[in-house]
Design an enzyme around this catalytic site. Structure first.
Site, PDB file in Angstrom:
ATOM      1  N   GLY A  65      -6.771 -11.285   0.938  1.00  0.00           N
ATOM      2  CA  GLY A  65      -6.448 -10.245  -0.083  1.00  0.00           C
ATOM      3  C   GLY A  65      -5.676  -9.802   1.058  1.00  0.00           C
ATOM      4  O   GLY A  65      -4.502  -9.636   0.149  1.00  0.00           O
ATOM      5  N   HIS A 122     -19.503  -5.510   0.862  1.00  0.00           N
ATOM      6  CA  HIS A 122     -19.517  -6.336   0.547  1.00  0.00           C
ATOM      7  C   HIS A 122     -19.972  -7.399   1.636  1.00  0.00           C
ATOM      8  O   HIS A 122     -19.808  -7.621   3.077  1.00  0.00           O
ATOM      9  CB  HIS A 122     -17.683  -6.576   1.254  1.00  0.00           C
ATOM     10  CG  HIS A 122     -17.455  -5.614   0.253  1.00  0.00           C
ATOM     11  ND1 HIS A 122     -17.614  -4.331   0.021  1.00  0.00           N
ATOM     12  CD2 HIS A 122     -16.249  -5.863  -0.773  1.00  0.00           C
ATOM     13  CE1 HIS A 122     -16.781  -4.017  -1.202  1.00  0.00           C
ATOM     14  NE2 HIS A 122     -16.131  -5.139  -1.349  1.00  0.00           N
ATOM     15  N   ASP A 178      24.894   7.511  -6.700  1.00  0.00           N
ATOM     16  CA  ASP A 178      24.041   6.248  -6.497  1.00  0.00           C
ATOM     17  C   ASP A 178      23.006   6.224  -7.822  1.00  0.00           C
ATOM     18  O   ASP A 178      22.698   5.561  -8.600  1.00  0.00           O
ATOM     19  CB  ASP A 178      23.133   6.815  -5.373  1.00  0.00           C
ATOM     20  CG  ASP A 178      23.772   5.613  -4.741  1.00  0.00           C
ATOM     21  OD1 ASP A 178      24.950   5.261  -4.504  1.00  0.00           O
ATOM     22  OD2 ASP A 178      23.656   6.245  -2.659  1.00  0.00           O
ATOM     23  N   GLU A 189      10.057   0.194   4.788  1.00  0.00           N
ATOM     24  CA  GLU A 189       9.874   0.473   4.516  1.00  0.00           C
ATOM     25  C   GLU A 189       8.444   0.688   4.283  1.00  0.00           C
ATOM     26  O   GLU A 189       7.510   2.163   5.765  1.00  0.00           O
ATOM     27  CB  GLU A 189       9.982   1.788   3.036  1.00  0.00           C
ATOM     28  CG  GLU A 189      11.537   2.577   3.598  1.00  0.00           C
ATOM     29  CD  GLU A 189      12.379   1.373   2.294  1.00  0.00           C
ATOM     30  OE1 GLU A 189      14.015   1.155   2.442  1.00  0.00           O
ATOM     31  OE2 GLU A 189      12.100  -0.063   1.836  1.00  0.00           O
ATOM     32  N   PRO A 222      -6.725   0.426   1.737  1.00  0.00           N
ATOM     33  CA  PRO A 222      -6.615  -0.865   1.236  1.00  0.00           C
ATOM     34  C   PRO A 222      -5.853  -1.740   2.133  1.00  0.00           C
ATOM     35  O   PRO A 222      -5.448  -2.094   3.000  1.00  0.00           O
ATOM     36  CB  PRO A 222      -5.301   0.098   1.120  1.00  0.00           C
ATOM     37  CG  PRO A 222      -5.409   1.870   1.085  1.00  0.00           C
ATOM     38  CD  PRO A 222      -6.894   1.931   2.232  1.00  0.00           C
ATOM     39  N   HIS A 275      18.531   6.021  -7.393  1.00  0.00           N
ATOM     40  CA  HIS A 275      17.851   7.289  -5.311  1.00  0.00           C
ATOM     41  C   HIS A 275      17.540   8.474  -5.804  1.00  0.00           C
ATOM     42  O   HIS A 275      17.790   9.016  -4.674  1.00  0.00           O
ATOM     43  CB  HIS A 275      19.513   7.200  -5.164  1.00  0.00           C
ATOM     44  CG  HIS A 275      19.860   5.019  -4.980  1.00  0.00           C
ATOM     45  ND1 HIS A 275      19.270   4.125  -5.705  1.00  0.00           N
ATOM     46  CD2 HIS A 275      19.711   4.985  -3.902  1.00  0.00           C
ATOM     47  CE1 HIS A 275      19.333   2.899  -5.162  1.00  0.00           C
ATOM     48  NE2 HIS A 275      20.144   3.743  -3.406  1.00  0.00           N
ATOM     49  N   HIS A 299     -19.216 -11.598  -2.517  1.00  0.00           N
ATOM     50  CA  HIS A 299     -18.046 -11.332  -1.789  1.00  0.00           C
ATOM     51  C   HIS A 299     -17.678  -8.800  -1.923  1.00  0.00           C
ATOM     52  O   HIS A 299     -17.984  -8.492  -0.789  1.00  0.00           O
ATOM     53  CB  HIS A 299     -16.865 -11.399  -1.995  1.00  0.00           C
ATOM     54  CG  HIS A 299     -15.846 -10.533  -2.505  1.00  0.00           C
ATOM     55  ND1 HIS A 299     -15.357 -10.552  -0.706  1.00  0.00           N
ATOM     56  CD2 HIS A 299     -15.296  -9.084  -2.931  1.00  0.00           C
ATOM     57  CE1 HIS A 299     -13.620  -9.443  -1.294  1.00  0.00           C
ATOM     58  NE2 HIS A 299     -13.457  -8.720  -1.748  1.00  0.00           N
ATOM     59  N   HIS A 330     -13.291  -3.842   3.583  1.00  0.00           N
ATOM     60  CA  HIS A 330     -14.601  -4.134   3.168  1.00  0.00           C
ATOM     61  C   HIS A 330     -15.398  -4.687   3.989  1.00  0.00           C
ATOM     62  O   HIS A 330     -16.611  -4.306   3.376  1.00  0.00           O
ATOM     63  CB  HIS A 330     -14.399  -4.828   1.527  1.00  0.00           C
ATOM     64  CG  HIS A 330     -13.729  -6.719   1.729  1.00  0.00           C
ATOM     65  ND1 HIS A 330     -12.232  -6.552   2.318  1.00  0.00           N
ATOM     66  CD2 HIS A 330     -14.176  -7.664   2.126  1.00  0.00           C
ATOM     67  CE1 HIS A 330     -12.171  -7.736   2.841  1.00  0.00           C
ATOM     68  NE2 HIS A 330     -13.575  -8.545   2.689  1.00  0.00           N
TER      69      HIS A 330
END
Length: 667
Positions: free
Chosen positions: A160, A30, A472, A414, A119, A476, A265, A70
């Protein structure tokens, strides 16, 4: 002044051309973002970041995190130019096998890389964990006249990153905690892989971050280095809010035909375009990887200043050590990963005569018993501390007013919790944990995986581990999660069978090196196995052990994890009454068992004993290795149902009679 401007322009342009060359040689990468952000990197590494290239890990360095991973060739270029142990040959080996310069920044591979960012959004959220860690270290160890830990965390993020949901969670948490040691530079280049970001992303990002409680500045041109400096000065001066600097840039600046386009890119510019880029910046179009001597000398001198900064800190720490020897010794030991002498003596021992206890409750008792002996053990839950039993009862909460608190309230976030834990775990001297229900480990899969890649040691605590949580229902009740987590390299998954195994699960997790640990606990109460009568819970460290031996050489081996161990213990009793010699094996951790030698494995699972039944209220995937072709598995091949736990056990066959029936069928 004119000469200074000339060398700075040449230095910045050298970084741009070097980035284009490296991507072109690799025929992958990139180039555009690195070319555009060279002025930003220049200002950071020459005027703001505190670091020492000769000792990349000194404790009070500023942390730099490239969330836009990247664009890693930008970071590699500056690490090389500033004098880190990274050579021009390493730049030439960008994205090649066994190179230090991987396709995204990888912790432990190249010096100066604080965290593995790949990521999008992860680095952004990791930085929040780094910031929390700095605030906590400062609260515990700083004293008047001894500001040991006052470093900042600088992050470059992209469009991003800001589109990923984890950044929203992390930004919200950072604003709430008023983490004024966070400084983010947002590369607003309006380009993503598919083209202009307008096709999917046109929100007012600055307004969004102001709403989160951040200090926000807007810059119109990344090439205006003076404006960048002023913005960074303002950001450092703002200590009550995290800072967000929105910087407009032109991707692949200097490329006549590809600047401002998606074509720059994620692909090399092409040989002909590279020549035009070099001509634009006044470089010889026929030369590649051309770093003028005066540029290398200029950057090396800037980088060398860090040695004096560290030396000043080392002197401060020496004086601190003389005045506060106990605190200094505590920090030094913790930073080395050493555990206090005698901490294991605090582990509680539970009696077989004690009433039933959910392993989540046992875990809570263990945590609170060892917390006084482990001052660097910190953590919390995603709004589930009462349910996961992870509150340290004798300690305060970490808040914007109290940075010394050891209980963390991550909120219902989370994903950000997992990423923040990684940043905390990468800060030497801390032992972080975070908790939620096992089902919601799904929200945390990226940070779990990255922790395993980095071989770092956060502890992920998951409760409500099976259909035993009951009413639940399907949403769950975890089914496939155990098999999925066990598939991750370097991750140790432990599902203890009772209170004493839970204590030793925590012991193993705290002593673990080289990867994260997942601790999995029940909601429902379980009998406590009598250690005077059965195998010792300390054998959990071996992953699997003989809990109860048969009356003679085993006709059958029953294997289980967690709550199902109590079930197969009852089945053993019935089978023995019918003259079937039955061995019971508790197998809390496949990963720990696989580390044992062949002799031990044979002692638990003799090759000659192939009649084996495994029982686990989860997907049977992976169990074949242990049950052999002549064995069987009682597991879950569907999702659960909403009903009381006892009704579910009967419905899905997790009863003593059904275990006995399946065992006898094997024989």
């Amino acid at each position: 002044m004119e000469n200074q401007q000339d060398i700075e322009k040449l230095a910045i342009d050298t970084v741009r051309v070097l980035a284009a060359d490296a991507v072109q040689k690799a025929n992958s990468g990139h180039p555009g973002t690195a070319m555009a952000l060279a002025p930003m990197g220049h200002v950071l590494w020459t005027k703001f970041l505190n670091y020492n290239p000769k000792n990349p890990d000194w404790a009070n360095r500023d942390r730099f995190i490239l969330s836009a991973g990247h664009a890693c060739i930008l970071q590699y270029n500056f690490l090389y130019l500033m004098g880190y142990d990274l050579s021009l040959d390493d730049i030439k080996q960008f994205r090649q096998l066994n190179s230090k310069t991987a396709g995204h920044p990888e912790y432990g591979l190249a010096p100066g890389i604080e965290v593995t960012t790949g990521p999008l959004g992860q680095g952004f959220a990791n930085a929040v964990g780094f910031a929390i860690a700095q605030k906590h270290l400062a609260a515990r160890y700083n004293k008047p006249g001894f500001e040991l830990f006052n470093y900042n965390i600088y992050t470059i993020c992209s469009d991003g990153d800001l589109m990923e949901g984890v950044t929203s969670e992390a930004a919200s948490l950072a604003g709430h905690l008023q983490l004024g040691n966070l400084i983010y530079l947002y590369d607003d280049n309006h380009i993503s892989i598919e083209g202009s970001t307008d096709i999917a992303f046109n929100e007012d990002v600055s307004a969004r971050f102001r709403a989160y409680g951040w200090h926000v500045q807007d810059l119109t041109d990344v090439n205006d280095t003076h404006a960048l400096e002023l913005a960074l000065i303002n950001a450092k001066a703002e200590t009550q809010k995290p800072s967000f600097i929105r910087v407009r840039s032109l991707i692949a600046y200097g490329s006549p035909n590809k600047s401002g386009t998606a074509g720059s890119h994620g692909s090399p510019l092409g040989a002909d375009e590279i020549k035009l880029v070099k001509q634009f910046f006044g470089f010889d179009p026929e030369k590649s990887f051309n770093v003028p001597d005066e540029v290398l000398d200029y950057y090396h001198k800037k980088g060398a200043r860090g040695a004096a900064v560290e030396e000043k800190w080392n002197k401060l720490f020496a004086d601190y050590k003389a005045k506060f020897p106990e605190l200094a010794a505590e920090y030094e030991a913790a930073a080395k990963g050493e555990l206090p002498a005698g901490w294991k003596d605090k582990l509680p021992v539970f009696k077989g005569s004690d009433p039933k206890m959910a392993t989540r409750q046992a875990s809570g008792k263990v945590l609170n018993a060892i917390a006084p002996a482990l001052p660097n053990l910190i953590g919390g839950a995603a709004d589930l501390a009462p349910s996961t039993e992870t509150n340290l009862k004798e300690y305060d909460s970490f808040t914007s007013e109290n940075r010394a608190g050891r209980n963390f309230h991550f909120g219902i976030r989370e994903h950000a919790m997992g990423s923040a834990l990684n940043g905390m775990a990468l800060t030497k001297g801390l032992l972080p944990f975070g908790a939620t229900f096992l089902m919601f480990s799904e929200y945390m899969r990226p940070p779990i995986r990255l922790a395993a890649i980095m071989k770092i040691n956060p502890i992920f605590v998951y409760t409500h581990d099976s259909i035993g949580l009951g009413e639940d229902g399907t949403t769950h009740q975890p089914i496939e999660q155990l098999a999925s987590l066990r598939s991750i390299p370097n991750l140790t998954v432990i599902r203890p069978a009772d209170a004493n195994e839970s204590a030793h699960a925590w012991r193993v997790a705290i002593e673990k090196k080289g990867g994260p640990t997942v601790l999995i606990f029940t909601r429902q109460g379980l009998p406590i196995l009598d250690q005077d009568k059965y195998g010792k819970a300390e054998n959990l460290e071996k992953g699997a052990y003989i809990l109860s031996e048969g009356s003679k050489g085993p006709d059958l081996i029953l294997i289980a994890t967690g709550s199902e161990v109590a079930l197969i213990m009852q089945a053993q009793e019935k089978l023995e009454a019918e003259g079937i010699s039955t061995r019971v094996v508790s197998m809390p951790s496949w990963e720990l068992f696989e580390k044992q030698d062949e002799a031990y494995k044979e002692s638990v699972f003799p090759k000659a004993s192939k009649k084996r039944l495994a029982v686990e209220m989860a997907s049977p995937m992976g169990w074949h290795k242990y049950i052999t072709d002549e064995g069987d598995m009682l597991g879950m091949t569907t999702f659960g149902e909403s009903a009381p736990a006892e009704d579910l056990y009967k419905h899905f066959g997790f009863t003593v009679d059904n275990v006995v029936k399946k065992a006898k069928a094997l024989l």
